[in-house]
Design a protein around this motif. Structure first.
Motif, PDB file in Angstrom:
ATOM      1  N   GLU A  15       2.063 -43.189  45.387  1.00 32.10           N
ATOM      2  CA  GLU A  15       3.299 -42.479  45.741  1.00 32.10           C
ATOM      3  C   GLU A  15       4.383 -43.425  46.247  1.00 32.10           C
ATOM      4  O   GLU A  15       5.568 -43.099  46.176  1.00 32.10           O
ATOM      5  CB  GLU A  15       3.016 -41.420  46.812  1.00 32.10           C
ATOM      6  CG  GLU A  15       2.728 -42.021  48.183  1.00 32.10           C
ATOM      7  CD  GLU A  15       2.462 -40.998  49.270  1.00 32.10           C
ATOM      8  OE1 GLU A  15       1.821 -39.990  48.980  1.00 32.10           O
ATOM      9  OE2 GLU A  15       2.904 -41.230  50.406  1.00 32.10           O
TER      10      GLU A  15
ATOM     11  N   ASP B  15      -5.435 -36.742  52.103  1.00 33.19           N
ATOM     12  CA  ASP B  15      -4.561 -37.907  51.983  1.00 33.19           C
ATOM     13  C   ASP B  15      -4.791 -38.813  53.184  1.00 33.19           C
ATOM     14  O   ASP B  15      -4.549 -38.410  54.327  1.00 33.19           O
ATOM     15  CB  ASP B  15      -3.094 -37.460  51.915  1.00 33.19           C
ATOM     16  CG  ASP B  15      -2.166 -38.586  51.529  1.00 33.19           C
ATOM     17  OD1 ASP B  15      -2.629 -39.749  51.469  1.00 33.19           O
ATOM     18  OD2 ASP B  15      -0.970 -38.313  51.287  1.00 33.19           O
TER      19      ASP B  15
ATOM     20  N   GLU C 184      -6.731 -39.315  48.400  1.00 27.56           N
ATOM     21  CA  GLU C 184      -5.447 -39.997  48.180  1.00 27.56           C
ATOM     22  C   GLU C 184      -5.261 -41.084  49.228  1.00 27.56           C
ATOM     23  O   GLU C 184      -5.645 -40.907  50.391  1.00 27.56           O
ATOM     24  CB  GLU C 184      -4.339 -38.950  48.280  1.00 27.56           C
ATOM     25  CG  GLU C 184      -2.941 -39.493  48.026  1.00 27.56           C
ATOM     26  CD  GLU C 184      -1.931 -38.345  47.993  1.00 27.56           C
ATOM     27  OE1 GLU C 184      -2.316 -37.218  47.600  1.00 27.56           O
ATOM     28  OE2 GLU C 184      -0.783 -38.573  48.375  1.00 27.56           O
TER      29      GLU C 184
ATOM     30  N   ASN D 260      -3.338 -41.814  53.373  1.00 25.36           N
ATOM     31  CA  ASN D 260      -2.112 -42.626  53.501  1.00 25.36           C
ATOM     32  C   ASN D 260      -2.459 -44.125  53.543  1.00 25.36           C
ATOM     33  O   ASN D 260      -3.331 -44.567  52.817  1.00 25.36           O
ATOM     34  CB  ASN D 260      -1.302 -42.172  54.710  1.00 25.36           C
ATOM     35  CG  ASN D 260      -0.995 -40.679  54.662  1.00 25.36           C
ATOM     36  OD1 ASN D 260      -1.619 -39.898  55.363  1.00 25.36           O
ATOM     37  ND2 ASN D 260      -0.068 -40.270  53.811  1.00 25.36           N
TER      38      ASN D 260
HETATM   39 MG   LIG Z   1       0.300 -39.176  49.894  1.00 26.80          MG
END
Ligand SMILES: [Mg+2]
Length: 396
Positions: free
Chosen positions: A261, A211, A237, A213
């Protein structure tokens, strides 16, 4: 049945609070939802929960989607963000009450279950051990050998998938983030070394995700997604609010892309889904509620896209997200944190039953677990006795 009280409950989660919505009724039934906001606007979410109480107290809690619409209408000049988190927490608490009133798990109300167990992955694998080893009481991440040991622990404990961040072992270890979105060779090398070490440790049959971010712009995401192509990740991700930028990334690499998300509501997901800008849509149930998360999943299904619940909160959220996974068909896998504040197990009546990398579907009425408010009271937030954790946004 009438709602008598709607209130927030905040609990120290070790480095940020767990935020809960509690709804009480005149028949003694109590519902709980969760809606934490990372390190940011938790007092704001709590305040919004109190704001919504004004229109909820005195109403029957069981027409949940009608009450969801009432809350949305009240907040429609502040859609998304803090207000939506409060709506979502209350929404789940209302579903919890409705399930308990009828004596069935929430997924029964949605035509489920679609499955009796849900594949889960070990999230923030190494991330929390690098950042908060004193709180967790976990082994330090000082060398790449410690990453190898962690990978082998993942396998030994039965998980078939893990997700990490850009963890750099050391004394102390740290997790790379950027303030400016710039990518450089040091970062690319760190990611390749980390993922290569995990892959070597877990073998080819365990899925790996990383991830990134919000840490990079599209250029950096593309370079990193291409750099990890040899490792056959389950996904890279990242977060972006630009669906065209995400599509550019997806079309630039053979690595699967998971995102969204931080997106709210079907309206928010629509431009990402209609462009087919992602391979897996992350859906945060504590931020969208069960009412809206089911709609998002249905919309994603129309575009042949799987969803994966975003779940980095207390165990209550794991129970909540399992209700979504049992209620819709197009689920890829569910996030779960293995490492957490040691008292996470104490503040809830049931623990998620995880066997061989799958969570067994809860069978109790409602969400499937109750908060233990006496234990929560031992861990107040804000917690003046806890020094502020390191600033995770302070770059490297
Ligand atoms: Mg995430």
């Amino acid at each position: 049945m009438k709602i008598t009280k709607v209130e927030p409950i905040l609990c120290d989660g070790g480095w940020w609070p767990w935020v809960f919505a509690k709804v009480e009724t005149d028949e003694g039934l109590v519902g709980y939802g969760e809606c934490g906001d990372n390190r940011a606007m938790n007092l704001g979410v709590a305040g919004c929960i109190r704001d919504f109480a004004e229109i909820l107290v005195g109403q029957d809690p069981r027409p949940v989607e009608k009450l969801y619409a009432d809350m949305y209408r009240l907040a429609r000049q502040s859609t998304g963000g803090v207000a939506q988190k409060a709506i979502a927490g209350i929404d789940v608490a209302l579903w919890d009450i409705k399930g308990k009133a009828l004596g069935v798990p929430v997924y029964e109300l949605f035509g489920g279950p679609h499955r009796d167990k849900i594949r889960v992955y070990w999230s923030h694998c190494g991330t929390y051990r690098a950042r908060y080893p004193e709180i967790l009481g976990t082994p330090p991440i000082e060398t790449m050998d410690d990453i190898t040991k962690l990978g082998k622990e993942v396998v030994r404990r039965g998980y078939t998938a893990l997700k990490t961040n850009i963890v750099v072992p050391g004394k102390p270890a740290y997790v790379i983030g950027t303030l400016d979105g710039n990518i450089d060779k040091t970062i690319i090398d760190a990611v390749v070394k980390l993922i290569g070490t995990f892959r070597e440790a877990v073998g080819d049959s365990v899925d790996i995700c990383i991830d990134l971010n919000f840490n990079f712009k599209t250029e950096g995401f593309i370079k990193l997604a291409r750099a990890v192509e040899p490792f056959n990740l389950m996904w890279v991700e990242l977060d972006t609010y630009d669906p065209d930028a995400l599509l550019q990334l997806k079309q630039s690499t053979t690595t699967s892309i998971c995102s969204a998300e931080s997106i709210y509501l079907c309206r928010g997901y629509r431009p990402f889904l209609e462009r087919h800008a992602l391979d897996v849509a992350m859906v945060d149930v504590p931020w969208n509620g069960l009412t809206e998360s089911r709609r998002i999943a249905a919309l994603a299904d129309m575009y042949e896209i799987q969803i994966a619940p975003h779940n980095y909160y207390s165990h209550l959220s794991t129970f909540i997200s399992s209700q979504l996974c049992a209620s819709v068909q197009n689920v890829k896998i569910m996030e779960t944190d293995v490492d957490s504040a040691p008292w996470r197990d104490d503040i809830i009546s049931e623990l998620p039953q995880i066997e061989n990398g799958y969570m067994i579907l809860p069978k109790k009425p409602g969400i499937g677990a109750e908060l233990n408010e006496k234990e929560i009271a031992k861990h107040p937030w804000p917690n003046p006795s806890r020094p502020a954790p390191p600033n995770i946004f302070s770059g490297r």
